[in-house]
Design a protein around this motif. Structure first.
Motif, PDB file in Angstrom:
ATOM      1  N   SER A 501       0.835  -1.197   0.000  1.00  0.00           N
ATOM      2  CA  SER A 501       0.000   0.000   0.000  1.00  0.00           C
ATOM      3  C   SER A 501       0.871   1.249   0.000  1.00  0.00           C
ATOM      4  O   SER A 501       1.985   1.246   0.527  1.00  0.00           O
ATOM      5  CB  SER A 501      -0.935   0.024   1.216  1.00  0.00           C
ATOM      6  N   ARG A 503       0.657   5.558   0.678  1.00  0.00           N
ATOM      7  CA  ARG A 503      -0.102   6.677   1.216  1.00  0.00           C
ATOM      8  C   ARG A 503       0.681   7.960   0.983  1.00  0.00           C
ATOM      9  O   ARG A 503       1.833   8.073   1.383  1.00  0.00           O
ATOM     10  CB  ARG A 503      -0.352   6.498   2.716  1.00  0.00           C
ATOM     11  N   GLU A 529      -4.504   7.040  -1.326  1.00  0.00           N
ATOM     12  CA  GLU A 529      -4.058   5.699  -0.979  1.00  0.00           C
ATOM     13  C   GLU A 529      -4.276   4.754  -2.154  1.00  0.00           C
ATOM     14  O   GLU A 529      -5.250   4.888  -2.905  1.00  0.00           O
ATOM     15  CB  GLU A 529      -4.814   5.182   0.242  1.00  0.00           C
ATOM     16  N   SER A 530      -3.384   3.806  -2.279  1.00  0.00           N
ATOM     17  CA  SER A 530      -3.533   2.795  -3.330  1.00  0.00           C
ATOM     18  C   SER A 530      -3.035   1.454  -2.816  1.00  0.00           C
ATOM     19  O   SER A 530      -2.182   1.392  -1.932  1.00  0.00           O
ATOM     20  CB  SER A 530      -2.761   3.203  -4.591  1.00  0.00           C
ATOM     21  N   ILE A 531      -3.595   0.379  -3.398  1.00  0.00           N
ATOM     22  CA  ILE A 531      -3.204  -0.985  -3.055  1.00  0.00           C
ATOM     23  C   ILE A 531      -2.782  -1.679  -4.346  1.00  0.00           C
ATOM     24  O   ILE A 531      -3.438  -1.531  -5.386  1.00  0.00           O
ATOM     25  CB  ILE A 531      -4.371  -1.751  -2.408  1.00  0.00           C
ATOM     26  N   ASN A 648      -5.729  -2.316   3.852  1.00  0.00           N
ATOM     27  CA  ASN A 648      -4.648  -1.427   4.298  1.00  0.00           C
ATOM     28  C   ASN A 648      -5.036  -0.590   5.507  1.00  0.00           C
ATOM     29  O   ASN A 648      -4.200   0.126   6.065  1.00  0.00           O
ATOM     30  CB  ASN A 648      -4.215  -0.509   3.159  1.00  0.00           C
TER      31      ASN A 648
END
Length: 818
Positions: A501, A503, A529-531, A648
């Protein structure tokens, strides 16, 4: 000094009485022999001037004044019938200070003790004082045979080189420590209670095995405290004698003791005439029970309690007098505390000294008293803790002296600055994080105004972070701390949970005190945010198969991650309530602290949840240097508005948060089950198959508890501890729990929570394990402040665990700054 001789003929009987003559006046003053000191400077020290009447007393006082300046080695004042001639020989200037023969003591350490330095005046008296200081310095290091011979080499222009020739002599150790008169405790036990130690060859780094008279006096007090804490109220050290051995290399130290008898507490009472103080309540605060073994330390503790109770009742000035009555027949000690109101004293002035960088007002605003306030010891102690909590100073001392009158006090706040700016690069290795790199630029006291500026680049095997923060502790001139922070963080749980993840965003916060011991802070965070995970290129197919109801068993495990992959915006509003009742903000030995935090995501943005976290710590000093502590922490996060909690945002616990388990080592996870030859389901890996631990899923709830006792281990720079910890993680959302069967011959998806019906060895049943079963570990830690940086070792042993937990029985961390 030369002066004219006035003769009078007293031998002739016909001598006439002298007629009155006016005193001779000083007509002129001439200075000769001066090289560096101006003639006008010499004249400024005289108590006479041209035109003044001649006076023997003033001539004599002027001579003494010139000598007292330290500028001159010799002075002659010759009046010469009113034309005063002043002849001076100036003291030389020291050109260099040289030490020869010093091996065990560094030159810098000796220089710190003496007054002689280049460009200072040379006086023989001052040199002899410096010789004695150097000898005393060597005696403190155990070299009683050290000798120092000063030599002076004259140089041009009235300068000298000062040379101290040092013969260090051998180290004078302690050959034996003897005790006479002790029957209750053995010599071996008493040797452990004092600081002075016998010289033993393997104590290479000990500095207490040499004779030091000051240390011997401290040992007398240590013995007195030891005995009086164990009932021996009339104990005394009759004598403490150190005798040099015939070879002049060691000392025999002998303590002669009078132990007396063991006493117990008798009648304990408190007397007071102060209206707001209840006598019965005060006696309950004393916490000394009749019949218990006498313990002198309990008296100081009782006085502290009584002082605190009086202060909270409005009596800032109390005098607590203790009356100890020993009954040698019954071996009891009666104790009476008399609590009376003391005289009122007001603060006339507060002086701040020692602050070379920090501005005065930064310290003054932490003081709970100002000029004109009534003197209050409790508030001064709190002020000292507040100043220490700034962490700008190595030492903080507050002392009071009498002011211009008996009812006035001058408070002096003495501080010793420590570096608050830091440019550091740290590198190290942790058995948990594998590698650690930390580059930071920090100034905790920017421009001496107490502001914080920090820029950090941090990397480890599963975390990379860039962080920029600025904090103004008095925002808008009020007791309000304002902070701005920008960050970019990557958390890599590919090995533990199968995802990574990112941020990126910022946060602003404000904090202010509610009461003396509580404060409240509010914050707002906005972050992108990204996964991502290795199989995310298959997500289009997996998501479409889910919509078409054609999802295969092999792809089911990717569905939950695919539903969370990609970017989203989190808008979070939160607050923290903190309650701090520790007796010291840096090294507490008593009291507690408590924090309660909540964050609400969904004030805009794409994520909605409510997170609640609590944490509390309790500290209790058991013995000098031995501190017990207990910690409780917990957290719960739940989605709202129909949103589940994304992976996350869940809790992943382990590593140093829960010693004995690896990163994400406990909590919900997916386990593969297969049938063995007897059709019994077992986790794969338990019988030699593939790894039975599948991806960790994190949990929506966690709880951790720990108890620890830290203590010195008898070696400088080493500290040990023993601990026990318990915790759990769980309560995963149902949307992310599944139980499936993977059969190479079919695409069937049916299976119960217990994987019933799986009997073929080639078939795998994947099961989501989500329970709140507790885990318990116990262990020991060693902390070493090594020359290369702080090192911590943790050794753990599980008491209660689950077979699918990811264990870690040993971990260590070290960092080196350069």
């Amino acid at each position: 000094m030369g002066a004219p001789a006035f003769a009078q003929d007293v031998g002739s009987p016909t001598a006439q009485a002298p007629t009155y003559q006016p005193p001779t006046r000083i007509r002129n003053i001439q200075v000769i022999g001066n090289q560096r000191v101006e003639a006008n400077t010499v004249a400024s020290y005289l108590l006479f001037a041209p035109g003044d009447p001649y006076s023997e007393d003033r001539i004599d006082l002027s001579l003494k004044t010139l000598y007292a300046t330290g500028l001159f080695a010799d002075v002659i004042i010759d009046p010469r019938d009113g034309n005063v001639l002043i002849q001076v020989i100036e003291n030389p200037i020291i050109n260099r200070v040289i030490f020869e023969g010093n091996k065990s003591l560094k030159t810098d350490k000796i220089n710190d003790e003496i007054t002689a330095e280049p460009r200072s005046l040379f006086t023989r008296a001052q040199v002899q004082e410096d010789v004695q200081r150097i000898i005393e310095l060597y005696r403190q290091s155990g070299r009683f045979g050290a000798t120092v011979e000063p030599k002076v080499i004259e140089q041009p222009q009235n300068r000298v080189d000062l040379i101290f020739e040092i013969s260090e002599g051998p180290v004078t150790g302690i050959k034996r420590i003897n005790f006479i008169g002790n029957s209750e405790f053995s010599d071996r036990k008493l040797r452990k209670e004092i600081v002075t130690a016998e010289s033993i060859w393997w104590k290479l780094f000990s500095s207490n095995d040499n004779y030091d008279p000051g240390r011997l006096e401290f040992d007398r007090e240590q013995l007195r405290t030891f005995y009086t804490d164990r009932g021996f109220a009339d104990f005394r050290v009759v004598s403490a004698v150190a005798e040099l051995t015939p070879d002049q290399e060691d000392f025999y130290v002998t303590f002669t003791l009078d132990e007396g008898g063991e006493y117990r507490w008798g009648d304990i009472s408190v007397e007071t005439e102060l209206e707001a103080l209840n006598k019965d309540f005060l006696e309950r605060l004393v916490n000394i029970q009749e019949g218990e073994v006498f313990n002198s330390s309990q008296i100081e503790s009782a006085i502290d309690n009584l002082n605190f109770a009086a202060g909270t009742s409005g009596y800032a000035f109390v005098d607590i007098q203790q009356d100890l009555r020993l009954d040698r027949d019954s071996k009891t000690v009666d104790l009476v505390f008399n609590v009376v109101e003391g005289p009122r004293v007001y603060i006339e002035r507060i002086d701040i000294v020692g602050n070379t960088t920090t501005l005065d007002y930064v310290i003054r605003r932490e003081m709970e008293l100002v000029e004109g306030d009534a003197f209050n010891r409790i508030l001064l102690d709190r002020s000292r803790n507040r100043v220490r909590a700034l962490r700008f100073f190595e030492e903080v001392e507050i002392e009071e002296t009498q002011g211009s009158s008996p009812d006035r006090a001058v408070v002096e706040v003495s501080v010793k600055e420590q570096p608050t700016g830091e440019l550091s690069f740290s590198a190290g290795f942790s058995s948990a994080d594998a590698f650690l790199v930390d580059l930071s630029i920090t100034q905790r006291n920017l421009r001496g105004r107490g502001q914080l500026m920090r820029f950090v680049i941090r990397a480890s095997s599963n975390r990379r972070e860039i962080d920029l923060r600025f904090t103004e502790p008095r925002f808008l001139g009020r007791n309000l701390a304002g902070s701005v922070e920008l960050f970019d963080v990557i958390i890599d749980f590919l090995d533990e949970a199968g995802f990574r993840s990112t941020r990126t965003g910022g946060q602003v916060s404000l904090a202010f005190p509610l009461t003396q011991n509580t404060n409240l802070s509010g914050r707002y965070s906005l972050r992108s945010e990204s996964i991502e995970f290795p199989q995310e290129n298959q997500c289009d197919q997996v998501l479409q198969s889910s919509l078409d109801n054609t999802l295969t068993a092999q792809n089911t495990q990717l569905l939950s991650l695919c539903q969370q992959v990609g970017g989203r915006l989190s808008s979070i509003l939160g607050y923290t309530f903190a309650w701090d009742r520790r007796n010291d903000p840096i090294t507490p030995t008593g009291g507690f602290d408590f924090r309660f935090s909540q964050d609400v995501a969904g004030v805009g943005g794409d994520v909605r949840y409510l997170r609640t976290d609590v944490r509390g710590n309790y500290y209790k000093g058991l013995f000098p240097g031995v501190i017990a502590s207990a910690a409780l922490s917990g957290g719960y996060i739940r989605g709202w508005g129909g949103d589940p909690v994304q992976v996350n945002d869940r809790y992943f616990k382990g590593n140093f948060e829960f010693r004995g388990f690896d990163n994400a080592g406990i909590g919900p996870r997916v386990i593969n089950y297969v049938a063995d030859s007897g059709s019994t389901l077992i986790p794969t890996g338990t019988s030699g198959g593939v790894d039975g631990r599948r991806q960790a899923l994190g949990g929506n709830l966690f709880g951790l508890a720990a108890a620890e006792v830290s203590f010195p281990v008898g070696v400088p720079q080493l500290l040990g501890s023993i601990f026990i910890e318990a915790g759990t993680v769980g309560l995963l959302d149902e949307d992310f729990q599944y139980n499936i069967v993977i059969d190479p011959g079919t695409s069937g998806l049916t299976a119960g929570a217990s994987c019933e019906g799986v009997t073929t060895a080639s078939v795998i049943c994947q099961r989501t394990i989500d329970t709140l079963d507790p885990r318990v570990t116990a262990g020991a830690s060693i902390f070493w402040e090594s020359p290369f940086g702080p090192i911590r070792f943790d050794f753990t042993q599980p008491i209660v665990k689950q077979p699918f937990d990811d264990r870690q029985s040993f971990q260590f961390t070290t960092r080196t700054r350069f």
